[in-house]
Design an enzyme around this catalytic site. Structure first.
Site, short mmCIF file in Angstrom:
data_model
loop_
_atom_site.label_atom_id
_atom_site.label_comp_id
_atom_site.label_asym_id
_atom_site.label_seq_id
_atom_site.Cartn_x
_atom_site.Cartn_y
_atom_site.Cartn_z
N TRP A 18 -43.50 -31.04 -20.00
CA TRP A 18 -43.16 -29.96 -20.94
C TRP A 18 -43.55 -30.37 -22.36
CZ3 TRP A 18 -40.14 -29.87 -25.33
CH2 TRP A 18 -39.64 -28.62 -25.77
N ARG A 58 -33.42 -21.96 -33.19
CA ARG A 58 -33.14 -23.13 -32.35
C ARG A 58 -33.30 -24.43 -33.14
NH1 ARG A 58 -35.57 -25.53 -26.69
NH2 ARG A 58 -33.60 -25.69 -25.64
N LYS A 111 -46.32 -27.42 -19.15
CA LYS A 111 -45.56 -26.23 -19.52
C LYS A 111 -45.55 -26.17 -21.04
CE LYS A 111 -40.85 -24.33 -19.14
NZ LYS A 111 -39.52 -24.62 -18.59
N ASP A 118 -44.39 -24.61 -24.25
CA ASP A 118 -43.26 -23.77 -24.67
C ASP A 118 -43.39 -23.37 -26.14
OD1 ASP A 118 -40.85 -22.45 -24.46
OD2 ASP A 118 -39.77 -24.15 -23.59
N ASP A 135 -35.81 -17.18 -18.95
CA ASP A 135 -34.85 -18.27 -18.76
C ASP A 135 -33.71 -17.81 -17.87
OD1 ASP A 135 -36.17 -20.15 -20.18
OD2 ASP A 135 -34.90 -20.08 -21.96
C1 GLA Z 1 -36.98 -23.05 -23.31
C2 GLA Z 1 -37.61 -22.78 -21.97
C3 GLA Z 1 -36.82 -23.48 -20.90
C4 GLA Z 1 -36.77 -24.95 -21.18
C5 GLA Z 1 -36.21 -25.20 -22.56
C6 GLA Z 1 -36.33 -26.66 -22.94
O1 GLA Z 1 -35.75 -22.44 -23.42
O2 GLA Z 1 -37.71 -21.43 -21.72
O3 GLA Z 1 -37.37 -23.24 -19.63
O4 GLA Z 1 -38.04 -25.50 -21.05
O5 GLA Z 1 -36.88 -24.45 -23.54
O6 GLA Z 1 -35.85 -26.91 -24.21
#
Ligand code: GLA
Length: 798
Positions: free
Chosen positions: A422, A454, A487, A489, A559
Site C-alpha cells: 500500500w 485525515r 494499492k 491510495d 471502504d
Molecule cells: C483508506 C483505504 C483503506 C485503507 C486505509 C489505510 O481508507 O480506503 O482501504 O487502505 O486507507 O490507511
C-alpha cells in the site's frame, strides 16, 4: 481517399454534414451556412438515404420569423442561437443556455463567435496532451476533427470526435489554440455538449459519501439547470462523473437514453438544462467553479475527453456499451483481460498494528485457504502507527519489518503468494521528515492556517520538483523489492487550493495542473513497472473514474465491506463500469463499518461479483470458517473468468447474473435483506443466456448451523437444550442441517423468461433438507453451465 458510400465507414461526410455511426447509433451534425455547427441528431442508427443532402435538410431546424424576445445572431439573420441545437455554444451571441466555452479577451469582453473553418478525418487520432484518454488502437480514420475560428480574434477551437463502433461509443474533446499575440483567459471550457430537442428527460446520477458510494439518484428535469459537480479536487464519492440522461419512462431493460462520462479525475461538472424553448442541453467537462486558465499567445489548451453512448435498450443497454468501452478502450494495463489475483489484505485484519511475524502468519493462512496475493496495507513505513504521521517518508519501519520490504516479500513469495504493498504517494503529514525538510511541497496558502483531511496535506503536484520527488520515492519502493501489486491510495479532498509555484493570476489553474502532475506520475510509474498490478483507491471510491482506470485497471470500490451495503454500492458502479474494475472483499463480522452480521457465504457471494479479496484476520477464524473459505476460493477460481469478465445483468432488486461472452457459463446470486415470514416463494430467472442452449443449473448445498434456529432446536430434540449453553454449542459443532439442493436442466429460454421455481423458503412452519433457509441477509449462488446440446440437437436425439 475514403469512399463514403461504403456502408462500414463509420464517419460519413457529405459536404459539410457529418454522420458518425457506430453499430447501433448515429450522431449527425451539420455546418450551417453561417458556419455554426448545428447538432441534428444522436440516437438509434439512421440511414442518410440516397439523398443525404435532403436528409440533412429534413433534420435541420427551420425558422422563418423572429421568436419573441430572442436575440437574432446578426442583422438580416434569422438564426437565434438560444433555440438552435448546437455542438458548441458560447456567451454573447444570443444563446442564453449554459455555455460550452467562455473566453475573456484582452479587452475584457467575453463574447465569442466560433465559425467553421475546415475538417479532417484523422488516421492517427489526436488526444489531449498530458491527460488520460481512450485507446484508439490500430483504427484508421475514425476520428473527425472540425476546426473553428473566432470571428474577430485569432483564436481557434478544434473539436475531436472519435468513433468506437463496436461498443456504440463516441468520444469528444476540444483544444483551444491562441494564435493571437494577446493573452486569452479561459473562464470555462467543456468537453462535450449534447443538445436535444425535447424536454422530457431524467438525469440519473451516482453519489453519496464515504462508505456510501454510488447511490443512484433520479431527477426528472423540468425547467432550468440541474448540476452534478464537485470542486473537491477529485472525481469524488459525492458525485461520480458517470451519469445517464434518459427518457422519463426508461427503465432497466427498455427505453432510450444516453450514458455520459468523463476521462478525468479532478473537479468535474455535468449539467443538464431545460430551456424556455423546451429543449434540453447537456454539457460536461472541468468544473468551472475552481478553474480558469491563462492562455498565453501561441499556446493551446486541451480539455479532457468525454464519453457518450446511446441505447434504446434501457439502462442495461447503456451499461453494456460502457462496460465494453471501458474494458477495451480505457484499461491499458497488461492485466486488462487476465485473471485478477485473489488477494488477502491486511487492513481490516490488523490496521496499523502490523509486523513481519503477524503478516507472515496471516499470509500463511491465506496461502492455505487458496489466496494468491498478499497485500500489506498501511502501517509499514517509518513511524506510521496511526494516521497522524509519516506520509511522505517512504522508507521501511525496521521495527516492524526488520528484513525490509524485500525480506518480507521473499518470505511471502516462498509461501506461493504474490506480494503487494500500500502507498499513498500524493500526501504528506506535518509530522514527517519530508514536511520538516520541504514544507513548501505541501499545498497550502502562505499566511493562512491549513485545513486538514485525515490529518494530512496534499503534495503540490503542480510543482515539477514535487512530481519528481513522488516518482523517485515510489521507484525506491517498487524497485528490487519483489513488489507484484500496488494499492495506490489518496485519502483526502482538496482544501486551501493554492500553488506556491504559480503566480496569482494562474492560481485557478492549480486543481487542473494537479491532475496533470498526477497523470504524469502515473504514466511514468505504470510504464516503468508494467509487471506490477496497480489498484487505485481513495478512501474507497473517492476517485473511481475513467482517468484512474486508464492507468490502473482496478479500483477499491468502497471502504464499506458490509455485504448488504455492497449490493447497493457494486450495483451503483455497474451502471457505468464493468465488474473487472471493481474490487470487493470478504471481511469480518460484525462488519467494521455497520456492525452488521451477515453470513460468511453472503459476504462471499456478493464480493465474488467483483474482483474478490479477503480482508480479515484469518488467524482468528476457526477450522470451520477456514474450510468454508477454502471452498469459496476454489469455487471462485473455477468460475473466475465468468465472474470477472462476463456480462453483468441487474436482473431484479435482489438478483444479479453474470454471463460469459460465449453464453456457455453463468453465475447468479440472489439475496435477501429483511425476511418476511410466510413469503416462501422464490424464482430464479436469468438474463442473457442463449435461448437455444440447454443449461444445467445448480447450487452447492449449504450446511446450516443448528444455532441459527435458536431454541427451536427443542422442537426436535428429545432433551431440553438451553439456548447458548455448552450443550447447544457442542451439538452445533457436530450436527449440521443440510440445506436445499437445486438442480435443473432446462433451456436458456426457460431460464431467461419463465425462470425456475426454487424450493420453498423457510416461513416459520417447518424445516427439512428441502427448505430454502432464506433468513435476513441470506443469499444463494447458482451456477449455470451449457450442456453440449442445443434444443434442436436434443429433439433429434429423441
Ligand atoms: C483508506 C483505504 C483503506 C485503507 C486505509 C489505510 O481508507 O480506503 O482501504 O487502505 O486507507 O490507511
Amino acid at each position: 481517399m475514403r469512399d463514403d458510400t461504403v456502408r462500414d465507414v463509420m464517419i460519413k461526410v457529405f459536404e459539410k454534414s457529418f454522420f458518425l455511426c457506430t453499430a447501433d447509433t448515429s450522431y449527425v451534425l451539420n455546418i450551417t451556412d453561417e458556419g455554426w455547427p448545428e447538432h441534428l441528431y444522436y440516437g438509434k442508427r439512421i440511414d442518410e438515404g440516397t439523398d443525404p443532402k435532403e436528409t440533412v435538410r429534413a433534420l435541420s431546424g427551420k425558422v422563418s420569423h423572429p421568436k419573441g424576445t430572442t436575440i437574432n445572431y446578426k442583422k438580416d439573420s434569422l438564426t437565434m442561437l438560444e433555440d438552435t441545437m448546437l455542438e458548441i455554444s458560447s456567451m454573447g451571441k444570443g444563446d442564453l443556455r449554459t455555455p460550452f466555452i467562455v473566453l475573456e479577451y484582452a479587452d475584457g469582453s467575453v463574447t465569442s463567435d466560433f465559425l467553421f473553418e475546415s475538417y479532417s478525418l484523422n488516421d492517427e487520432a489526436v488526444f489531449p496532451k498530458g491527460l488520460a484518454h481512450s485507446v484508439y488502437g490500430d483504427r484508421k480514420g475514425e476520428q473527425l476533427e472540425i476546426v473553428f475560428k473566432e470571428k474577430e480574434k485569432d483564436v481557434w477551437l478544434k473539436l475531436f470526435y472519435t468513433v468506437y463502433e463496436e461498443c456504440n461509443v463516441i468520444t469528444r474533446w476540444c483544444r483551444v489554440e491562441n494564435r493571437s499575440e494577446e493573452v486569452v483567459n479561459i473562464k470555462r471550457i467543456m468537453s462535450t455538449q449534447l443538445d436535444l430537442d425535447r424536454n422530457d428527460y431524467k438525469m440519473i446520477t451516482f453519489g453519496g459519501n464515504w462508505a456510501r458510494e454510488m447511490e443512484k439518484h433520479e431527477t426528472v428535469l423540468t425547467h432550468g439547470l440541474f448540476e452534478n459537480s464537485t470542486y473537491s479536487g477529485i472525481s469524488s464519492n459525492r458525485c461520480n462523473p458517470f451519469v445517464m440522461l434518459t427518457n422519463v419512462s426508461t427503465g432497466e431493460t427498455s427505453g432510450e437514453g444516453y450514458g455520459l462520462n468523463l476521462i478525468y479525475s479532478g473537479n468535474h461538472y455535468e449539467a443538464a438544462e431545460v430551456s424556455g424553448f423546451y429543449k434540453t442541453r447537456f454539457v460536461s467537462g472541468i468544473n468551472p467553479i475552481d478553474f480558469a486558465w491563462k492562455l498565453e499567445a501561441k499556446d493551446s489548451f486541451d480539455a479532457p475527453e468525454a464519453v457518450m453512448t446511446f441505447s434504446d435498450k434501457g439502462y442495461r443497454g447503456i451499461s453494456f456499451n460502457m462496460h465494453d468501452f471501458v474494458r477495451e478502450h480505457i484499461v491499458r494495463s497488461k492485466f486488462k483481460s487476465s485473471p485478477r489475483p485473489l488477494l488477502i489484505n491486511s487492513w481490516e485484519a490488523a490496521y496499523f498494528n502490523i509486523n513481519e511475524s503477524k503478516l507472515l502468519a496471516l499470509a500463511g493462512k491465506a496461502a492455505d485457504a487458496g489466496m494468491e496475493l498478499f497485500v500489506m496495507d498501511d502501517g509499514w513505513f517509518k513511524g506510521r502507527n496511526d494516521d497522524t504521521s509519516s506520509l511522505g517518508d517512504w522508507t521501511v519501519e525496521l521495527k516492524k519489518l526488520p528484513n525490509g520490504i524485500s525480506g518480507l516479500a521473499e518470505k511471502i513469495h516462498k509461501l506461493g503468494l504474490q506480494f503487494g504493498i500500500w502507498v499513498e504517494p500524493e500526501m504528506v503529514n506535518e509530522d514527517s521528515d519530508l514536511y520538516r525538510a520541504h514544507p513548501e511541497y505541501a499545498m497550502s496558502i502562505p499566511g493562512r492556517e491549513n485545513s486538514l483531511g485525515r490529518n494530512q496535506m496534499l503534495l503540490d503536484l503542480t510543482n515539477p520538483e514535487v512530481v519528481e520527488y513522488v516518482k523517485d520515492s515510489m521507484r525506491a519502493v517498487f524497485k528490487d523489492n519483489g513488489v507484484d501489486y500496488v494499492k495506490w491510495d489518496m485519502n483526502r479532498m482538496f482544501s486551501d487550493v493554492y500553488s506556491k509555484v504559480l503566480p496569482a493570476d494562474r492560481q485557478r489553474e492549480t486543481a487542473h495542473r494537479y491532475v496533470l502532475g498526477l497523470y504524469d506520475i502515473m504514466e511514468t510509474l505504470t510504464s516503468e513497472f508494467p509487471d506490477i498490478l496497480f489498484e487505485g483507491c481513495a478512501s474507497g471510491g473517492n476517485r473511481f473514474d475513467l482517468g484512474i482506470l486508464n492507468y490502473m485497471p482496478q479500483i477499491w470500490a468502497s471502504d464499506d465491506t458490509d455485504a448488504i451495503m455492497r449490493t447497493h454500492i457494486q450495483e451503483g458502479y455497474s451502471y457505468g463500469y464493468p465488474m473487472s474494475t471493481v474490487t470487493a472483499h470478504v471481511s469480518a463480522c460484525p462488519n467494521h463499518q455497520t456492525l452488521r452480521n451477515t453470513p460468511l457465504d453472503t459476504r462471499f457471494n456478493i464480493a465474488a461479483f467483483g474482483l474478490l479479496g479477503y480482508e480479515l484476520n484469518l488467524c482468528e477464524l476457526g477450522k470451520e470458517e477456514l474450510d468454508a473459505i477454502r471452498v469459496q476460493t476454489s469455487l471462485y477460481k473455477a468460475w473466475r473468468d465468468v465472474l470477472q469478465y462476463g456480462d453483468f445483468y441487474r436482473v431484479s432488486k435482489y438478483e444479479w447474473v453474470t454471463v460469459s461472452k460465449d453464453k456457455r457459463r453463468a453465475v447468479a446470486v440472489t439475496w435477501n435483506e429483511l425476511m418476511t415470514p410466510n413469503d416462501q416463494y422464490g424464482v430464479l430467472r436469468t438474463a442473457g443466456l442463449d435461448d437455444e442452449l440447454i443449461y444445467h443449473v445448480f447450487n452447492i448445498r449449504l450446511r446450516h448451523d443448528l444455532r441459527e434456529f435458536g431454541d427451536l432446536v427443542n422442537q426436535v430434540s428429545p432433551i431440553h437444550i438451553k439456548k447458548g449453553s455448552v450443550l447447544h454449542n457442542l451439538l452445533a459443532k457436530f450436527v449440521k442441517l443440510d440445506g436445499e439442493l437445486e438442480d435443473y436442466t432446462v433451456t436458456g429460454s426457460v431460464l431467461n423468461n419463465a425462470g425456475v421455481k426454487l424450493k420453498q423458503a423457510y416461513g416459520g412452519t417447518g424445516f427439512n433438507a428441502e427448505t430454502r433457509l432464506f433468513q435476513d441477509f441470506a443469499s444463494r449462488m447458482y451456477f449455470i453451465e451449457a450442456k453440449d446440446m442445443t434444443v434442436e440437437m436434443a429433439l433429434n436425439v429423441r
